[in-house]
Design a protein around this motif. Structure first.
Motif, mmCIF file in Angstrom:
data_model
loop_
_atom_site.group_PDB
_atom_site.id
_atom_site.type_symbol
_atom_site.label_atom_id
_atom_site.label_comp_id
_atom_site.label_asym_id
_atom_site.label_seq_id
_atom_site.Cartn_x
_atom_site.Cartn_y
_atom_site.Cartn_z
ATOM 1 N N GLY A 225 9.175 5.880 2.477
ATOM 2 C CA GLY A 225 8.007 5.396 1.743
ATOM 3 C C GLY A 225 7.561 4.004 2.111
ATOM 4 N N LEU A 226 7.790 3.577 3.339
ATOM 5 C CA LEU A 226 7.423 2.214 3.734
ATOM 6 C C LEU A 226 5.949 2.118 4.118
ATOM 7 C CD1 LEU A 226 10.526 1.237 5.890
ATOM 8 C CD2 LEU A 226 9.992 0.479 3.573
ATOM 9 N N GLY A 227 5.389 0.945 3.881
ATOM 10 C CA GLY A 227 4.047 0.647 4.367
ATOM 11 C C GLY A 227 2.932 1.373 3.646
ATOM 12 N N HIS A 228 3.119 1.674 2.346
ATOM 13 C CA HIS A 228 2.025 2.314 1.603
ATOM 14 C C HIS A 228 1.121 1.225 1.022
ATOM 15 C CE1 HIS A 228 -0.257 5.049 -0.813
ATOM 16 N NE2 HIS A 228 0.068 4.392 -1.919
ATOM 17 N N TYR A 229 -0.179 1.369 1.218
ATOM 18 C CA TYR A 229 -1.108 0.364 0.708
ATOM 19 C C TYR A 229 -2.335 1.019 0.086
ATOM 20 C CZ TYR A 229 -3.633 1.125 5.172
ATOM 21 O OH TYR A 229 -4.297 1.676 6.245
ATOM 22 N N GLN A 230 -2.964 0.257 -0.794
ATOM 23 C CA GLN A 230 -4.258 0.634 -1.355
ATOM 24 C C GLN A 230 -5.338 -0.136 -0.618
ATOM 25 O OE1 GLN A 230 -3.518 -0.662 -5.367
ATOM 26 N NE2 GLN A 230 -3.025 1.402 -6.084
ATOM 27 N N LEU A 231 -6.372 0.551 -0.205
ATOM 28 C CA LEU A 231 -7.483 -0.100 0.475
ATOM 29 C C LEU A 231 -8.480 -0.558 -0.590
ATOM 30 C CD1 LEU A 231 -9.041 1.132 3.776
ATOM 31 C CD2 LEU A 231 -10.460 0.148 1.999
ATOM 32 N N VAL A 232 -8.691 -1.880 -0.673
ATOM 33 C CA VAL A 232 -9.499 -2.459 -1.745
ATOM 34 C C VAL A 232 -10.665 -3.232 -1.136
ATOM 35 C CG1 VAL A 232 -9.451 -3.848 -3.845
ATOM 36 C CG2 VAL A 232 -7.356 -2.747 -3.052
ATOM 37 N N LEU B 66 -5.958 -4.771 2.363
ATOM 38 C CA LEU B 66 -4.933 -3.739 2.272
ATOM 39 C C LEU B 66 -3.856 -4.278 1.334
ATOM 40 C CD1 LEU B 66 -4.567 -2.837 6.072
ATOM 41 C CD2 LEU B 66 -6.321 -2.099 4.442
ATOM 42 N N ASN B 67 -3.778 -3.729 0.144
ATOM 43 C CA ASN B 67 -2.809 -4.210 -0.845
ATOM 44 C C ASN B 67 -1.544 -3.368 -0.735
ATOM 45 O OD1 ASN B 67 -1.918 -5.839 -2.985
ATOM 46 N ND2 ASN B 67 -2.474 -4.280 -4.475
ATOM 47 N N PHE B 68 -0.511 -3.921 -0.109
ATOM 48 C CA PHE B 68 0.711 -3.175 0.177
ATOM 49 C C PHE B 68 1.569 -3.052 -1.077
ATOM 50 C CE2 PHE B 68 -0.641 -3.824 4.434
ATOM 51 C CZ PHE B 68 -0.054 -2.799 5.169
ATOM 52 N N ILE B 69 1.808 -1.793 -1.467
ATOM 53 C CA ILE B 69 2.615 -1.491 -2.642
ATOM 54 C C ILE B 69 4.089 -1.414 -2.264
ATOM 55 C CG2 ILE B 69 2.918 0.108 -4.571
ATOM 56 C CD1 ILE B 69 0.168 -1.237 -4.405
ATOM 57 N N THR B 70 4.374 -0.859 -1.095
ATOM 58 C CA THR B 70 5.749 -0.815 -0.588
ATOM 59 C C THR B 70 5.810 -1.640 0.696
ATOM 60 O OG1 THR B 70 5.341 1.225 0.668
ATOM 61 C CG2 THR B 70 6.145 1.458 -1.589
ATOM 62 N N PRO B 71 6.981 -2.151 1.064
ATOM 63 C CA PRO B 71 7.084 -3.101 2.176
ATOM 64 C C PRO B 71 6.604 -2.531 3.513
ATOM 65 C CG PRO B 71 9.092 -3.124 0.874
ATOM 66 C CD PRO B 71 8.291 -1.966 0.392
#
Length: 371
Positions: free
Chosen positions: A171-178, A64-69
């Motif tokens: 917008g907290l806790g946004h992630y890309q699933l990789v 899970l690559n977190f973009i926002t904290p």
């Protein structure tokens, strides 16, 4: 042009069109800076659609690559309790969809979080409505999950669409699933990082003249060494054995690496150290950056004031010489992302670097090189 993906968690298919109509009306006012460039037709999707579009490729690991904290409780800033993490995700899904997920506690207990790869992030700004500061803080970067991923994968996939923070407006806790994401591999290919670390070594090493002498044409030598590393064609020549007198009169055996090998060891150490250092508790002081005997002394004083009356001083005889390679490599395998195969292979070669003594190669099947 700023592309936006908007997710409307509702079965009402008229909401996207109503939103676009209102947005167009808002942006017709030139004071609002932006105009709507183009828009697509809304698509209705459900969890099964997400699973079809993003099948689980590695049932034992996902990133899970977190973009926002991702906001978290106090303590060591990068650490996160597994139960707290999954409860935050479940609460997010429940609030967004009014969906009560089946209890996945038994499933999440089969998953471990490798939180040593993400970083604490904090940004402050003046509050627009109140006095004081507003904080945007938490952890960002890659969080690896390892274990039996299948049962919790739908939850992870849902939250990759709607984020995992408590306050959706922030917008907290946004992630890309990789899938199959390597952490160290991109750093291997960064030649500027490679050159910067070589310069660090030249400035710090006692063997600066040897290293500079071996690399007579620095630019070409560095390019060749970097390409050799990328091609995994490194030939780890045996280190030379030497003895340093100890206080009791005996000799401590150390290994002196040839210059190129010395640099590769240094390069890998500089990549690994910031990650592995996070695995230690705050009480561990030895062999860690920015920690000293002065801090250890203060810890003893603090413990005394808390009521403790004894200090135990102990040492493990020949500790580094006795390290079991199989146990060490198993622990490294548990920590390193599965996609970082090159790092695994290079570390195994470093661990098994041979030692040449006066009478030839010294047989070894355990221990780490010292010095």
């Amino acid at each position: 042009v700023y592309p936006l993906e908007l997710v409307f968690p509702s079965p009402d298919c008229t909401i996207p069109d109503r939103f676009l109509s209102g947005l167009n009306k808002h942006l017709k006012n030139p004071r609002n800076n932006f105009t709507l460039h183009s828009s697509e037709s809304a698509r209705t999707r459900c969890l099964n659609d997400l699973l079809t579009e993003n099948p689980l490729r590695n049932p034992e690991e996902v990133c899970l690559n977190f973009i926002t904290p991702f906001p978290k409780a106090r303590g060591q800033r990068h650490l996160i309790d597994r139960g707290i993490f999954f409860r935050k995700l479940e609460a997010r899904v429940k609030r967004t969809f009014n969906l009560h997920l089946p209890d996945i506690e038994s499933s999440r207990n089969k998953v471990c979080l490798l939180s040593c790869y993400w970083e604490y992030y904090e940004r402050r700004r003046d509050s627009g409505s109140n006095k004081g500061k507003q904080y945007l803080n938490g952890t960002v970067g890659p969080l690896y999950l390892r274990g039996d991923i299948g049962p919790v994968y739908p939850l992870l996939l849902l939250c990759s669409e709607i984020s995992s923070g408590r306050r959706s407006s922030f917008g907290l806790g946004h992630y890309q699933l990789v899938h199959n994401r390597a952490f160290f591999e991109p750093q291997f290919t960064d030649r500027s990082l490679f050159l910067r670390m070589r310069q660090e070594l030249l400035e710090q090493s006692d063997h600066e003249a040897d290293i500079a002498g071996e690399l007579l044409d620095p630019e070409q030598a560095e390019a060749d060494l970097h390409q050799t590393l990328l091609d995994n064609r490194l030939d780890f020549k045996p280190a030379h054995s030497a003895g340093i007198p100890k206080k009791d009169g005996s000799l401590r055996s150390i290994a002196i690496l040839y210059p190129k090998g010395h640099f590769i060891h240094y390069f890998l150490n500089r990549l690994l150290a910031p990650v592995l250092d996070k695995l230690f508790t705050d009480a561990v002081i030895g062999y860690r950056p920015r920690r000293s005997r002065k801090l250890a002394k203060q810890r003893i004083v603090d413990a005394f004031h808390e009521g403790f009356g004894f200090v135990l001083k102990a040492d493990i005889a020949s500790f580094f010489d006795q390290i079991d390679w199989r146990i060490l490599e198993k622990k490294l395998d548990e920590i390193l992302p599965t996609a970082d195969r090159r790092m695994r292979d290079l570390l195994r070669q470093c661990i098994r670097t041979q030692i040449a003594g006066p009478d030839g190669i010294i047989p070894r099947d355990k221990g780490l090189l010292q010095g």
